[in-house]
Design a protein around this motif. Structure first.
Motif, PDB file in Angstrom:
ATOM      1  N   UNK A   1       0.816  -1.223   0.000  1.00 42.09           N
ATOM      2  CA  UNK A   1       0.000   0.000   0.000  1.00 42.09           C
ATOM      3  C   UNK A   1       0.843   1.263   0.000  1.00 42.09           C
ATOM      4  N   UNK A   2       2.026   1.180  -0.582  1.00 41.67           N
ATOM      5  CA  UNK A   2       2.873   2.345  -0.757  1.00 41.67           C
ATOM      6  C   UNK A   2       2.835   2.782  -2.209  1.00 41.67           C
TER       7      UNK A   2
ATOM      8  N   UNK B   1      -4.504  15.080  -1.713  1.00 42.39           N
ATOM      9  CA  UNK B   1      -5.146  14.022  -2.494  1.00 42.39           C
ATOM     10  C   UNK B   1      -5.137  12.698  -1.738  1.00 42.39           C
ATOM     11  N   UNK B   2      -4.374  12.639  -0.657  1.00 43.04           N
ATOM     12  CA  UNK B   2      -4.199  11.386   0.082  1.00 43.04           C
ATOM     13  C   UNK B   2      -4.563  11.509   1.568  1.00 43.04           C
TER      14      UNK B   2
ATOM     15  N   UNK C   1      -6.958   9.984   6.387  1.00 48.14           N
ATOM     16  CA  UNK C   1      -6.525   9.531   5.064  1.00 48.14           C
ATOM     17  C   UNK C   1      -7.728   9.318   4.156  1.00 48.14           C
ATOM     18  N   UNK C   2      -7.475   9.450   2.842  1.00 49.15           N
ATOM     19  CA  UNK C   2      -8.504   9.274   1.831  1.00 49.15           C
ATOM     20  C   UNK C   2      -8.381   7.955   1.091  1.00 49.15           C
ATOM     21  N   UNK C   3      -7.227   7.328   1.180  1.00 46.47           N
ATOM     22  CA  UNK C   3      -6.969   6.098   0.441  1.00 46.47           C
ATOM     23  C   UNK C   3      -5.852   5.332   1.139  1.00 46.47           C
ATOM     24  N   UNK C   4      -5.515   4.163   0.610  1.00 47.46           N
ATOM     25  CA  UNK C   4      -4.545   3.307   1.288  1.00 47.46           C
ATOM     26  C   UNK C   4      -3.141   3.914   1.340  1.00 47.46           C
ATOM     27  N   UNK C   5      -2.749   4.600   0.287  1.00 51.65           N
ATOM     28  CA  UNK C   5      -1.430   5.245   0.322  1.00 51.65           C
ATOM     29  C   UNK C   5      -1.392   6.332   1.388  1.00 51.65           C
ATOM     30  N   UNK C   6      -2.505   7.018   1.552  1.00 44.80           N
ATOM     31  CA  UNK C   6      -2.582   8.018   2.606  1.00 44.80           C
ATOM     32  C   UNK C   6      -2.452   7.383   3.977  1.00 44.80           C
ATOM     33  N   UNK C   7      -3.116   6.258   4.183  1.00 43.45           N
ATOM     34  CA  UNK C   7      -3.028   5.559   5.471  1.00 43.45           C
ATOM     35  C   UNK C   7      -1.603   5.076   5.732  1.00 43.45           C
ATOM     36  N   UNK C   8      -0.983   4.513   4.703  1.00 38.92           N
ATOM     37  CA  UNK C   8       0.392   4.039   4.847  1.00 38.92           C
ATOM     38  C   UNK C   8       1.330   5.194   5.195  1.00 38.92           C
TER      39      UNK C   8
END
Length: 220
Positions: free
Chosen positions: A117-118, A130-131, A147-154
């Protein structure tokens, strides 16, 4: 975290960057620890430090905290030099960071892949908004990075953007910004007070101010 504009490469990198990278790769292949240490020191040139500090307004690229008045800043390799040694002095790979965000407990040499998820959000190439989200929870009185998406969470988790000490200090600042926002739109407040509140909020949304991502969100 805010979007950052990458400035022009320092002259020393333009003049010597390829040579420094070659020396570093040669030293690593030879396993020469002294040569490795000498080669690694090249990215700490004063000219590079000065350019990075100016580009980041003296703030950490990740948590947006001012650094120099409380600690020594780190020259952060977005793609870690341990994994990507060829990017040792690549200007597009260098950031200005605090020792906590860049420490072993958080980013350090971590560079999650797409399968994990990076990758992490790169503030010089992407808009963090955006993230990530930047909100103030009036129930807990905490300024929270979501976070808005998985990259944001990561990105949030890897960098520890809601770690307790950071959250405590940041929330004191953002709570005042929330008050200014309320003042700027309150009908029972004199017009000149509303204008002053808006001016101060706009000032806080400047890229040079700490935790400006939250002020930018409030202004929107």
């Amino acid at each position: 975290m805010i979007k950052l504009e990458r400035t022009e490469r320092p002259q020393c990198i333009r003049d010597h960057g390829l040579e420094w990278i070659k020396d570093y790769l040669d030293a690593k292949r030879a396993g020469d620890k002294d040569a490795i240490k000498l080669a690694e020191a090249k990215y700490r040139q004063k000219e590079i430090q000065k350019a990075l500090k100016k580009m980041h307004f003296g703030k950490c690229a990740f948590c947006e905290s001012y650094i120099s008045h409380v600690s020594y800043p780190h020259i952060e390799h977005f793609k870690p030099k341990k994994i990507f040694p060829e990017k040792l002095v690549q200007w597009s790979n260098l950031l200005w960071a605090c020792g906590v965000c860049n420490g072993a407990s958080y980013k350090g040499d971590n560079f999650p892949t797409a399968a994990e998820d990076g990758p992490l959000v790169n503030p010089t190439l992407e808009d963090p908004r955006d993230f990530l989200t930047f909100t103030f929870d009036e129930t807990t009185n905490l300024a929270v990075v979501g976070y808005k998406n998985l990259r944001g969470k990561t990105t949030k988790d890897t960098l520890g953007l809601n770690r307790p000490d950071l959250s405590t200090v940041r929330s004191v600042v953002v709570k005042k910004l929330v008050f200014l926002k309320a003042m700027s739109v309150a009908h029972d407040v004199p017009a000149y007070r509303r204008l002053e509140a808006k001016r101060l909020l706009d000032e806080a949304a400047s890229s040079k101010e700490h935790y400006s991502a939250f002020a930018i969100t409030l202004c929107r």
